[in-house]
Design an enzyme around this catalytic site. Sequence first.
Site, PDB file in Angstrom:
ATOM      1  N   LYS A  66       0.830  -1.217   0.000  1.00 41.29           N
ATOM      2  CA  LYS A  66       0.000   0.000   0.000  1.00 41.29           C
ATOM      3  C   LYS A  66       0.861   1.262   0.000  1.00 41.29           C
ATOM      4  O   LYS A  66       0.488   2.272  -0.589  1.00 41.29           O
ATOM      5  CB  LYS A  66      -0.922   0.007   1.233  1.00 41.29           C
ATOM      6  CG  LYS A  66      -1.974  -1.100   1.222  1.00 41.29           C
ATOM      7  CD  LYS A  66      -2.684  -1.183   2.568  1.00 41.29           C
ATOM      8  CE  LYS A  66      -3.755  -2.259   2.573  1.00 41.29           C
ATOM      9  NZ  LYS A  66      -4.348  -2.422   3.932  1.00 41.29           N
ATOM     10  N   TYR A 191      -5.398  -5.516  -7.431  1.00 41.16           N
ATOM     11  CA  TYR A 191      -5.060  -5.379  -6.007  1.00 41.16           C
ATOM     12  C   TYR A 191      -4.470  -6.678  -5.435  1.00 41.16           C
ATOM     13  O   TYR A 191      -3.495  -6.656  -4.682  1.00 41.16           O
ATOM     14  CB  TYR A 191      -6.314  -4.951  -5.233  1.00 41.16           C
ATOM     15  CG  TYR A 191      -6.124  -4.878  -3.740  1.00 41.16           C
ATOM     16  CD1 TYR A 191      -5.475  -3.796  -3.143  1.00 41.16           C
ATOM     17  CD2 TYR A 191      -6.604  -5.890  -2.898  1.00 41.16           C
ATOM     18  CE1 TYR A 191      -5.310  -3.730  -1.764  1.00 41.16           C
ATOM     19  CE2 TYR A 191      -6.436  -5.833  -1.521  1.00 41.16           C
ATOM     20  CZ  TYR A 191      -5.794  -4.754  -0.963  1.00 41.16           C
ATOM     21  OH  TYR A 191      -5.622  -4.688   0.407  1.00 41.16           O
ATOM     22  N   VAL A 261       0.026  -8.665   6.395  1.00 44.56           N
ATOM     23  CA  VAL A 261      -0.448  -9.877   7.086  1.00 44.56           C
ATOM     24  C   VAL A 261       0.357 -11.131   6.752  1.00 44.56           C
ATOM     25  O   VAL A 261       0.152 -12.173   7.366  1.00 44.56           O
ATOM     26  CB  VAL A 261      -1.938 -10.204   6.829  1.00 44.56           C
ATOM     27  CG1 VAL A 261      -2.850  -9.393   7.694  1.00 44.56           C
ATOM     28  CG2 VAL A 261      -2.295 -10.138   5.378  1.00 44.56           C
TER      29      VAL A 261
HETATM   30  O1  DON Z   1      -6.404  -6.861   1.548  1.00 40.89           O
HETATM   31  C1  DON Z   1      -6.006  -7.651   2.388  1.00 40.89           C
HETATM   32  O2  DON Z   1      -6.718  -8.016   3.332  1.00 40.89           O
HETATM   33  C2  DON Z   1      -4.592  -8.175   2.282  1.00 40.89           C
HETATM   34  N1  DON Z   1      -4.233  -8.381   0.922  1.00 40.89           N
HETATM   35  C3  DON Z   1      -3.623  -7.202   2.916  1.00 40.89           C
HETATM   36  C4  DON Z   1      -3.965  -6.874   4.346  1.00 40.89           C
HETATM   37  C5  DON Z   1      -2.780  -6.631   5.190  1.00 40.89           C
HETATM   38  O3  DON Z   1      -1.674  -7.014   4.890  1.00 40.89           O
HETATM   39  C6  DON Z   1      -3.025  -5.969   6.508  1.00 40.89           C
HETATM   40  N2  DON Z   1      -1.791  -5.858   7.254  1.00 40.89           N
HETATM   41  N3  DON Z   1      -1.371  -6.059   8.290  1.00 40.89           N
END
Ligand code: DON
Length: 307
Positions: A66, A191, A261
């Site tokens: 992001k 995305y 994540v």
């Molecule tokens: O959009 C999502 O949920 C995942 N591709 C990325 C979220 C994420 O990495 C949140 N971070 N800690």
Amino acid sequence: MYTKLELEQFVKQAKQYARYGKVADYIPALGKANPNDLSIAIYTPDGSVIDAGDTTDKVTLQSISKIIALALVLTDHGEKKVFQKVGMEPTGDPFHSIAKLEEVQPAKPLNPMINAGALAVTHMINGASVEERFWRLLQFVRKLAGNPEISYSKEVAKSEFETAFLNRSLCYFLKQHGIINEDVEELMDLYTKQCAIEMTCVDLARIGLVFAMDGRDPLAGEQIMPPDVARICKTFMVTCGMYNASGEFAIKIGIPAKSGVSGGILASVPGRFGIGIFGPALDDKGNSITGMKLLELLSQTYSLSIF
Ligand code: DON
């Protein structure tokens, strides 16, 4: 300053916290990670790297992407246009929360680090097709990391694409309110590929170094993004980079950082070095529990807080 031996000791200490964490499994492919893995690399402007742990392990960027997508769209469109579609305020909510979207009038995601804001940012990546837009982003990532080999995990992208119902609902909300106007499936395709871009913690550290050096790659001698864009990105790392743990992180660690994540963390110590970490055991807010412990040990031992 720190040595490899010290870093190895910090890794050993931080690994003990893996048992309190859990790997993300809402994206099924991420559930295969080993919670006990932990690696770190520190990249300095003279090109030296100090690392510890298994630094050949690859991590998908997930939310770390992001900050990179934001740097690209800010460079392409400028602040004014980007901040018409996404705000600058921390939410204090989990990254996937839909709750605050209805509270802002006219509707606008509060910041580019939460999923709703990140989807609005990814929507702004220029190009005639998803393939072209993804290619531009990937080229930008490769340049930041100084590594033309970087690619994405098709398995992780597919796994997220097939299960991302909450993100789709965020997209439909954004579309209803005119923040995005493209086909939701296309945006989700872009995305999920963006989030699945994968690299080692050494690559992550090198990207952290570019942000630390105000957008300039000191090794290639190239200004990759305007200094103002790097400044804005680092500011978001401090205010929203660790989501609803950003306040505590700022107090205990005090280094601009962005988590994902997958267990990755990219951190930038302004003017000094970039840090890349991979530790897939997460706390309940979705941040690497071992990675944060490792950063805490580093920051406290070497007084790295920017505050
Ligand atoms: O959009 C999502 O949920 C995942 N591709 C990325 C979220 C994420 O990495 C949140 N971070 N800690």
